[in-house]
Structure formats: structure tokens, C-alpha cells
Design a protein around this motif. Structure first.
Motif, short mmCIF file in Angstrom:
data_model
loop_
_atom_site.label_atom_id
_atom_site.label_comp_id
_atom_site.label_asym_id
_atom_site.label_seq_id
_atom_site.Cartn_x
_atom_site.Cartn_y
_atom_site.Cartn_z
N THR A 177 0.85 -1.19 0.00
CA THR A 177 0.00 0.00 0.00
C THR A 177 0.88 1.24 0.00
N ASN A 178 0.28 2.43 0.14
CA ASN A 178 1.05 3.67 0.28
C ASN A 178 1.48 3.88 1.72
N LEU A 179 2.65 4.45 1.90
CA LEU A 179 3.11 4.77 3.25
C LEU A 179 2.21 5.82 3.90
N HIS A 180 1.75 6.81 3.11
CA HIS A 180 0.94 7.86 3.72
C HIS A 180 -0.41 7.34 4.24
N VAL A 181 -0.84 6.17 3.76
CA VAL A 181 -2.09 5.58 4.24
C VAL A 181 -1.95 5.12 5.69
N ILE A 182 -0.78 4.58 6.05
CA ILE A 182 -0.61 3.95 7.37
C ILE A 182 0.22 4.79 8.34
N ASP A 206 9.12 2.63 2.47
CA ASP A 206 10.00 3.36 1.56
C ASP A 206 9.45 4.78 1.46
N PRO A 207 9.90 5.69 2.35
CA PRO A 207 9.37 7.05 2.37
C PRO A 207 9.58 7.80 1.05
N ALA A 308 -8.10 13.27 -12.71
CA ALA A 308 -6.66 13.05 -12.84
C ALA A 308 -6.13 12.45 -11.55
N ALA A 309 -5.13 11.59 -11.67
CA ALA A 309 -4.52 10.95 -10.49
C ALA A 309 -3.07 10.64 -10.81
N PHE A 310 -2.31 10.32 -9.76
CA PHE A 310 -0.92 9.92 -9.93
C PHE A 310 -0.76 8.48 -9.45
N ALA A 311 0.15 7.76 -10.09
CA ALA A 311 0.40 6.36 -9.73
C ALA A 311 1.90 6.10 -9.73
N ILE A 312 2.42 5.49 -8.65
CA ILE A 312 3.83 5.12 -8.55
C ILE A 312 4.08 3.96 -9.53
N LYS A 313 5.15 4.05 -10.28
CA LYS A 313 5.42 3.07 -11.33
C LYS A 313 5.78 1.70 -10.73
N SER A 314 5.48 0.66 -11.51
CA SER A 314 5.61 -0.72 -11.02
C SER A 314 7.05 -1.11 -10.67
N LYS A 315 8.04 -0.47 -11.29
CA LYS A 315 9.43 -0.85 -10.99
C LYS A 315 9.76 -0.63 -9.52
N ALA A 320 10.82 -2.49 -3.76
CA ALA A 320 10.37 -2.67 -2.38
C ALA A 320 10.36 -4.15 -2.01
N MET A 321 9.91 -4.99 -2.92
CA MET A 321 9.84 -6.42 -2.64
C MET A 321 11.23 -7.02 -2.47
#
Length: 365
Positions: A177-182, A206-207, A308-315, A320-321
Motif C-alpha cells: 500500500t502507500n506509506l501515507h495511508v498507514i 519506503d518514504p 486526474a490521479a498519480f500512480a507510482i510506477k511498477s518498478k 520494495a519487494m
């Protein structure tokens, strides 16, 4: 270059309502047929709104300075200053309510920017006073409400303060998930599409890229079936069809659209800009292409800009994994999938398979 400048001028006139009906219809038709033009319109709208917000902040600062000059701050401080021990006692008991009330007060003050520039200063002072009085009443109401609901049968009532979306990256309970969510959470839970909730803990953050990985730590959780989607390795193109499944409300909501820019906010190369309507609860949700390949993670939207929205790229999901022990993810993990099991399916069938792997994130504090 000339054509681009002319198009920018037409787009600005369009956003400011200066085009006639025929010109407006022609530009809207062009937007529908050309994603690059639509991206220009969305970006320019965001730019104009940002400039207006900046101008509003300047006007607000000038207005508050004028109001402040008319107020006897020292006199008010002397007459209203409570006994120090009372302040400490109130803060310790009601700090949550006071924090909420303070936020409300700031919002109330910011709303003053909508006053016309030529309004008399005396009228501004009266309006500001009314806003502050409303904030004080709201604070008192919040404090009473907390006093009345703090305990039930002697046990604290834990309230869900906010949440978002997450998705499985392994079958043994790892959720991304997003860090800002938690951020700032005292306790975390995830809820599946059947309404079952499971306790989770944060194991990696990963801030820089706003990513968090959670692990379900609940004896009632059973392993998931094989992850049906895989990670897209190459970059998505402008105009590529994408969709997301998330929890802006209590049940999952589908959002569909397309990649409108290869870069995110102010040219951020770690993100895509996508033309998809999203709400706060969509943060952390998966962004997939038509074949069910994971393109990115929904991370936010421009203020006051719809569609409009922003999305962190899959790479950055892969990065992170790789940062956590690979043996802990088990054999059925997202990074080991070679082909998406959603490929070739109709959207309805894709959602049927996907929904078991998308979770509502519940944050408590």
C-alpha cells in the motif's frame, strides 16, 4: 513550436470560458480523440488552479495582516489567558479533540480568502470573528462528544480514523500500500471483499517512493490462491488503457481510464499521471493494464482537479519487494509470476478474479 503555443492559448481560453460554443465543442472533440491534448488540458487546468491558489494565499496574508493590525493582541491574551495548570490538564485529557478543532479553525481561516478584495476591513473582521466563534462551538461539541463516547463498559472505544487500499504481493499475507495511508497508525487491519478483517503489521517502508509493505499477522487468515496478476516490466505509453480497484467507500469501486502522462506531479519520473477519477480511499490500490499486468499504485490526485490521479510506477514495487527477505514471501509471490492469468478475459471476469486480492486498509489511532 508555433502550433503548440497556439494550442496552449486556445486551451487557456477554453478553461477561462472565452471560446464560443462551436470552438468549445471542437476542442472537446479533439480531447476525446487525442489523449495528448486531453493531458495538456488537465495539466493546464491544474496550473491555473495552482496559480489561483497561490494568489489567494497572498490575498489572505494581506487581509489577515490588516485584521491583525486592528486587534489588541496583548489585551486579548491577558484577559483570556487561563491558569497554566488548567491548560496542561485540558491538553492531556482532550488533545485529540483540540487537534481536530485546531484543524477546523485553520480551515475556517483559510475560507476567508474568498472575500472580495474590495470588502471593507471592518466587515472582514466581523466575518473572521464569526468563523472563529463557529470553530469554538465545534471544539466544545467535539470535546463533549469524546467525553460521552470515550468508554463503553469501562473499555476504550477505538475508532477507525481513516484508511485506504492495498493489494496482495504474495499468497501468504504480504500486502502492499502507500506509506501515507498507514503513517502514524497505532494499529492496522485489512478487510477482504467478504468483510473479514485481519490484523496486520508494517514490515517495510519506503518514504521516498511512498510505499509500505504489510504482513497479515492473524491466526484466522488462510493463504490466498495464486496471484492472478503480474508486474509490468516495461514503461506504459500515453493513451494506454488502465483501471484500478479500490475502497473509497465500504465496498470496492472500479475506476477506468488511460495513462495521460509518463511523468507525475511537476515532472516526477517515479510516477504516471492517469486520467481516472479517484477519491482518498483509492490510495494504495493497484493500477493494471487491459491484460491484467500491474502498472503501478494509485498514490494521490491534484487538489481540485477532477479526473486526474498519480500512480507510482511498477518498478518501485519490485524494488520494495527485493528489500525484504525473499524466502519470507514464499513461492507464490507476485514477482515470480511470468504471465497474468487475467490476460484475455473480459473486464467483468478480471474483476471477479482480482477482488480477492485487493483489501481495504483500516487505520486506527
Amino acid at each position: 513550436m508555433r502550433n503548440d503555443l497556439e494550442l496552449d492559448a486556445i486551451i487557456e481560453d477554453y478553461l477561462l470560458g472565452k471560446l464560443n460554443p462551436q470552438e468549445t465543442e471542437a476542442l472537446e472533440q479533439l480531447r476525446r480523440n487525442d489523449p495528448a491534448v486531453d493531458h495538456k488540458v488537465v495539466s493546464h487546468k491544474f496550473f491555473l488552479e495552482s496559480m489561483e491558489m497561490f494568489a489567494a494565499q497572498i490575498r489572505l496574508k494581506e487581509q489577515l495582516n490588516s485584521i491583525h493590525a486592528e486587534i489588541n493582541v496583548e489585551g486579548l491574551a491577558s484577559s483570556l489567558r487561563p491558569h497554566p495548570s488548567r491548560v496542561v490538564q485540558l491538553w492531556r485529557k482532550q488533545k485529540s479533540a483540540i487537534a481536530v478543532a485546531a484543524s477546523f479553525l485553520v480551515l475556517s481561516l483559510v475560507s476567508v480568502y474568498s472575500i472580495q478584495h474590495n470588502t471593507k476591513q471592518k466587515e472582514q473582521l466581523v466575518l473572521l470573528s464569526n468563523q472563529v466563534n463557529k470553530a469554538i462551538k465545534t471544539q466544545n461539541s467535539l470535546i463533549r462528544k469524546i467525553n460521552n463516547t470515550t468508554t463503553t463498559a469501562g473499555k476504550p472505544v477505538i475508532q477507525n480514523s481513516f484508511g485506504g487500499t492495498g493489494f496482495a504481493i504474495s499468497t501468504n499475507g504480504y500486502i502492499l500500500t502507500n506509506l501515507h495511508v498507514i503513517n502514524g497508525a497505532d494499529s492496522l487491519y485489512v478487510q477482504n471483499n467478504k468483510g473479514e478483517s485481519f490484523k496486520v503489521k508494517s514490515i517495510y517502508t519506503d518514504p521516498q517512493n511512498d510505499i509500505a509493505i504489510l504482513k497479515i499477522n492473524d491466526k484466522n487468515f488462510s493463504h490466498l490462491s495464486s496471484i492472478p496478476y503480474t508486474i509490468k516490466k516495461n514503461t506504459s505509453s500515453i493513451g494506454e488503457i488502465v483501471y484500478t480497484l479500490g475502497y473509497p467507500k465500504d465496498d470496492a469501486v472500479l475506476g477506468e481510464g488511460y495513462v495521460s502522462s509518463k511523468n507525475g506531479f511537476v515532472g516526477d519520473t517515479t510516477q504516471y499521471q492517469v486520467s481516472i477519477p479517484v477519491n482518498p480511499g483509492n490510495s494504495g490500490g493497484p493500477l493494471l493494464d487491459a491484460n491484467g499486468n500491474l502498472v503501478g499504485i494509485i498514490s494521490g490526485k491534484p487538489d481540485q482537479t477532477e479526473g486526474a490521479a498519480f500512480a507510482i510506477k511498477s518498478k518501485y514495487i519490485l524494488e520494495a519487494m527485493r528489500a525484504i527477505p525473499q524466502d519470507s514471501l514464499g513461492t507464490n509471490r507476485l514477482s515470480s509470476n511470468k504471465k497474468s492469468m487475467l490476460s484475455g478475459l473480459k473486464r467483468t471476469k478480471q474483476i471477479e478474479k482480482l477482488q480477492d486480492y485487493v483489501f481495504m486498509i483500516k487505520v486506527y489511532n
